[in-house]
Design a protein around this motif. Structure first.
Motif, mmCIF file in Angstrom:
data_model
loop_
_atom_site.group_PDB
_atom_site.id
_atom_site.type_symbol
_atom_site.label_atom_id
_atom_site.label_comp_id
_atom_site.label_asym_id
_atom_site.label_seq_id
_atom_site.Cartn_x
_atom_site.Cartn_y
_atom_site.Cartn_z
ATOM 1 N N THR A 98 77.933 -12.022 130.927
ATOM 2 C CA THR A 98 78.251 -10.789 130.207
ATOM 3 C C THR A 98 79.738 -10.645 129.916
ATOM 4 O OG1 THR A 98 76.327 -9.771 131.245
ATOM 5 C CG2 THR A 98 77.933 -8.292 130.247
ATOM 6 N N LYS A 99 80.599 -11.007 130.856
ATOM 7 C CA LYS A 99 82.029 -10.819 130.631
ATOM 8 C C LYS A 99 82.522 -11.640 129.451
ATOM 9 C CE LYS A 99 86.416 -10.319 133.051
ATOM 10 N NZ LYS A 99 87.150 -10.504 134.328
ATOM 11 N N ASN A 100 81.874 -12.770 129.177
ATOM 12 C CA ASN A 100 82.269 -13.602 128.038
ATOM 13 C C ASN A 100 81.860 -13.002 126.697
ATOM 14 O OD1 ASN A 100 83.182 -15.407 129.958
ATOM 15 N ND2 ASN A 100 81.446 -16.797 129.771
ATOM 16 N N GLN A 101 81.045 -11.956 126.738
ATOM 17 C CA GLN A 101 80.556 -11.321 125.500
ATOM 18 C C GLN A 101 81.212 -9.966 125.239
ATOM 19 O OE1 GLN A 101 78.692 -13.438 123.819
ATOM 20 N NE2 GLN A 101 78.829 -14.761 125.625
ATOM 21 N N ARG A 102 82.251 -9.652 125.989
ATOM 22 C CA ARG A 102 82.963 -8.385 125.767
ATOM 23 C C ARG A 102 83.372 -8.257 124.304
ATOM 24 N NH1 ARG A 102 85.071 -5.623 129.998
ATOM 25 N NH2 ARG A 102 86.759 -4.818 128.707
ATOM 26 N N ASN A 103 83.134 -7.080 123.750
ATOM 27 C CA ASN A 103 83.571 -6.766 122.387
ATOM 28 C C ASN A 103 82.854 -7.582 121.314
ATOM 29 O OD1 ASN A 103 85.467 -5.073 123.687
ATOM 30 N ND2 ASN A 103 86.875 -6.792 123.875
ATOM 31 N N LYS A 104 81.727 -8.188 121.669
ATOM 32 C CA LYS A 104 80.905 -8.898 120.698
ATOM 33 C C LYS A 104 79.617 -8.119 120.460
ATOM 34 C CE LYS A 104 82.627 -13.474 122.049
ATOM 35 N NZ LYS A 104 82.240 -14.818 122.552
ATOM 36 N N LEU A 105 79.137 -8.161 119.241
ATOM 37 C CA LEU A 105 77.875 -7.521 118.883
ATOM 38 C C LEU A 105 76.863 -8.652 118.704
ATOM 39 C CD1 LEU A 105 79.261 -4.957 116.277
ATOM 40 C CD2 LEU A 105 79.167 -4.764 118.781
ATOM 41 N N ILE A 106 75.903 -8.725 119.600
ATOM 42 C CA ILE A 106 74.978 -9.858 119.653
ATOM 43 C C ILE A 106 73.709 -9.528 118.860
ATOM 44 C CG2 ILE A 106 73.702 -11.396 121.161
ATOM 45 C CD1 ILE A 106 76.781 -11.555 121.434
ATOM 46 N N ASP A 107 73.433 -10.356 117.877
ATOM 47 C CA ASP A 107 72.299 -10.130 116.981
ATOM 48 C C ASP A 107 70.989 -10.203 117.764
ATOM 49 O OD1 ASP A 107 70.456 -10.098 114.873
ATOM 50 O OD2 ASP A 107 71.789 -11.237 113.565
ATOM 51 N N LEU A 108 70.217 -9.104 117.725
ATOM 52 C CA LEU A 108 68.967 -9.058 118.479
ATOM 53 C C LEU A 108 67.906 -9.982 117.873
ATOM 54 C CD1 LEU A 108 68.246 -7.511 121.061
ATOM 55 C CD2 LEU A 108 67.006 -5.866 119.647
ATOM 56 N N TYR A 109 68.110 -10.385 116.621
ATOM 57 C CA TYR A 109 67.179 -11.328 115.995
ATOM 58 C C TYR A 109 67.189 -12.687 116.694
ATOM 59 C CZ TYR A 109 66.003 -8.354 111.988
ATOM 60 O OH TYR A 109 65.515 -7.347 111.188
ATOM 61 N N ASP A 110 68.213 -12.964 117.501
ATOM 62 C CA ASP A 110 68.255 -14.210 118.258
ATOM 63 C C ASP A 110 67.303 -14.189 119.452
ATOM 64 O OD1 ASP A 110 70.182 -15.192 116.549
ATOM 65 O OD2 ASP A 110 71.869 -14.636 117.853
ATOM 66 N N TYR A 111 66.770 -12.998 119.775
ATOM 67 C CA TYR A 111 65.965 -12.851 120.992
ATOM 68 C C TYR A 111 64.575 -12.259 120.752
ATOM 69 C CZ TYR A 111 70.541 -13.710 122.900
ATOM 70 O OH TYR A 111 71.742 -14.289 123.176
ATOM 71 N N ILE A 112 64.371 -11.662 119.593
ATOM 72 C CA ILE A 112 63.094 -11.024 119.268
ATOM 73 C C ILE A 112 62.647 -11.507 117.896
ATOM 74 C CG2 ILE A 112 61.941 -8.818 118.806
ATOM 75 C CD1 ILE A 112 63.824 -7.535 120.809
ATOM 76 N N ARG A 186 82.084 -12.160 141.168
ATOM 77 C CA ARG A 186 81.249 -13.074 140.393
ATOM 78 C C ARG A 186 80.032 -12.347 139.808
ATOM 79 N NH1 ARG A 186 82.306 -16.949 144.652
ATOM 80 N NH2 ARG A 186 80.273 -16.472 145.563
ATOM 81 N N ILE A 187 79.433 -11.473 140.598
ATOM 82 C CA ILE A 187 78.270 -10.717 140.120
ATOM 83 C C ILE A 187 78.654 -9.849 138.934
ATOM 84 C CG2 ILE A 187 76.671 -8.837 140.710
ATOM 85 C CD1 ILE A 187 76.642 -9.991 143.580
ATOM 86 N N PHE A 188 79.764 -9.140 139.032
ATOM 87 C CA PHE A 188 80.199 -8.271 137.939
ATOM 88 C C PHE A 188 80.571 -9.091 136.705
ATOM 89 C CE2 PHE A 188 79.857 -4.859 140.777
ATOM 90 C CZ PHE A 188 80.149 -3.676 140.142
ATOM 91 N N HIS A 189 81.186 -10.238 136.903
ATOM 92 C CA HIS A 189 81.524 -11.125 135.788
ATOM 93 C C HIS A 189 80.262 -11.539 135.040
ATOM 94 C CE1 HIS A 189 83.936 -14.349 133.795
ATOM 95 N NE2 HIS A 189 82.768 -14.973 133.784
ATOM 96 N N LYS A 190 79.227 -11.880 135.782
ATOM 97 C CA LYS A 190 77.986 -12.374 135.183
ATOM 98 C C LYS A 190 77.149 -11.256 134.564
ATOM 99 C CE LYS A 190 73.707 -14.794 136.464
ATOM 100 N NZ LYS A 190 72.955 -15.408 137.592
ATOM 101 N N GLU A 191 77.037 -10.111 135.240
ATOM 102 C CA GLU A 191 76.021 -9.117 134.881
ATOM 103 C C GLU A 191 76.574 -7.839 134.269
ATOM 104 O OE1 GLU A 191 73.198 -10.503 138.662
ATOM 105 O OE2 GLU A 191 73.831 -8.401 138.467
ATOM 106 N N VAL A 192 77.821 -7.484 134.549
ATOM 107 C CA VAL A 192 78.340 -6.171 134.148
ATOM 108 C C VAL A 192 79.244 -6.257 132.929
ATOM 109 C CG1 VAL A 192 79.721 -4.185 134.894
ATOM 110 C CG2 VAL A 192 78.111 -5.270 136.489
ATOM 111 N N GLY A 193 80.108 -7.247 132.882
ATOM 112 C CA GLY A 193 81.012 -7.381 131.748
ATOM 113 C C GLY A 193 82.414 -6.900 132.013
#
Length: 270
Positions: A98-112, A186-193
């Motif tokens: 999650t932390k690597n995706q800060r300030n990114k808008l992730i297209d939901l079409y990639d998952y649904i 590490r948990i916050f880096h992975k899951e929280v952002g």
């Protein structure tokens, strides 16, 4: 700007659903982060810039995690639907760090599948009643909720921070929960952002800015002391970090989008 929400909104998964309709062009407005994840559905034309002033591409249906402030400019007759989710939902939806995706808008079409999202997009375009919006979203996406709600190690800690209004030191997390400080990072880096420290500061900031909006305080000094800031300059530092502007500029500027967002009841965890 028409800001549509339902007071005392209740749902098994969503924290809140808001629809914002723009009847005329809106100048860029700063919006800060509230510590949650989101699914957002865009209709019409918007321009968004991140905290570095860089343009962000806006998919028509996207998911977003905790990040920094951004600004948004809306064209006439544009609208968006914002579905507020628990913090960890972004990681469960995307499986991304999650932390690597800060300030990114992730297209939901990639998952649904596209046919599901296309049908939902058309069904919601002219719907302004929150109950009907909720029912339509549930009809399309409910089969995904069980996977999106999988418990994460971060969630009890995130809930604890929200319930304490961010009034705690990071060391309290390792004292309260069965993880070392390094593991919590590490948990916050992975899951929280965000790091535990930044997330704590963000939650505290969002509580104090609500009180600032309501003008229910004797002075800035007394307000900052109530929220355990060392002094007013410490508060100003957080204000610029989370809002990109100083307190005076915020109070002088007209920002109905942020004002409406802040006027809602801050989601309480169980």
């Amino acid at each position: 700007m028409e800001f549509i929400n339902k007071p005392n909104f209740e749902h098994s998964f969503f924290n809140d659903i808001v629809r914002i309709n723009y009847n005329c062009e809106a100048a860029p407005q700063v919006i800060n982060d509230f510590g949650y994840s989101y699914i957002m559905i865009r209709y019409g034309y918007f321009e968004a810039r991140n905290n570095q002033g860089e343009y962000i591409a806006i998919p028509r249906i996207f998911t977003k995690c905790t990040g920094d402030f951004f600004s948004v400019k809306a064209a006439t007759n544009s609208s968006w639907i914002s579905i507020e989710l628990p913090n960890g939902a972004f990681h469960n939806i995307t499986k991304l760090i999650t932390k690597n995706q800060r300030n990114k808008l992730i297209d939901l079409y990639d998952y649904i599948p596209a046919e599901i999202l296309d049908t939902l997009y058309v069904a919601l375009e002219n719907e302004n009643e929150i109950e009907k919006i909720t029912a339509l979203v549930d009809k399309s996406l409910e089969s995904y909720y069980s996977n999106w709600m999988v418990p994460l190690d971060s969630q009890p800690m995130v809930d604890y921070i929200f319930n304490k209004k961010g009034l705690l030191e990071t060391i309290e997390l390792s004292e309260k929960f069965p993880f070392s400080s390094r593991t919590i990072e590490r948990i916050f880096h992975k899951e929280v952002g965000a790091s535990p420290y930044r997330f704590i500061c963000l939650v505290r900031f969002n509580h104090i800015i609500r009180e600032l909006l309501e003008n229910k305080y004797d002075s800035i000094d007394s307000l900052t002391k109530d929220y355990e800031y060392f002094d007013q300059s410490h508060f100003e530092k957080d204000f610029k970090k989370f809002m990109g502007q100083g307190v005076k500029q915020y109070k002088d500027d007209f920002n109905p989008l942020l004002t409406k967002a802040l006027s809602r009841v801050y989601h309480e965890t169980n």
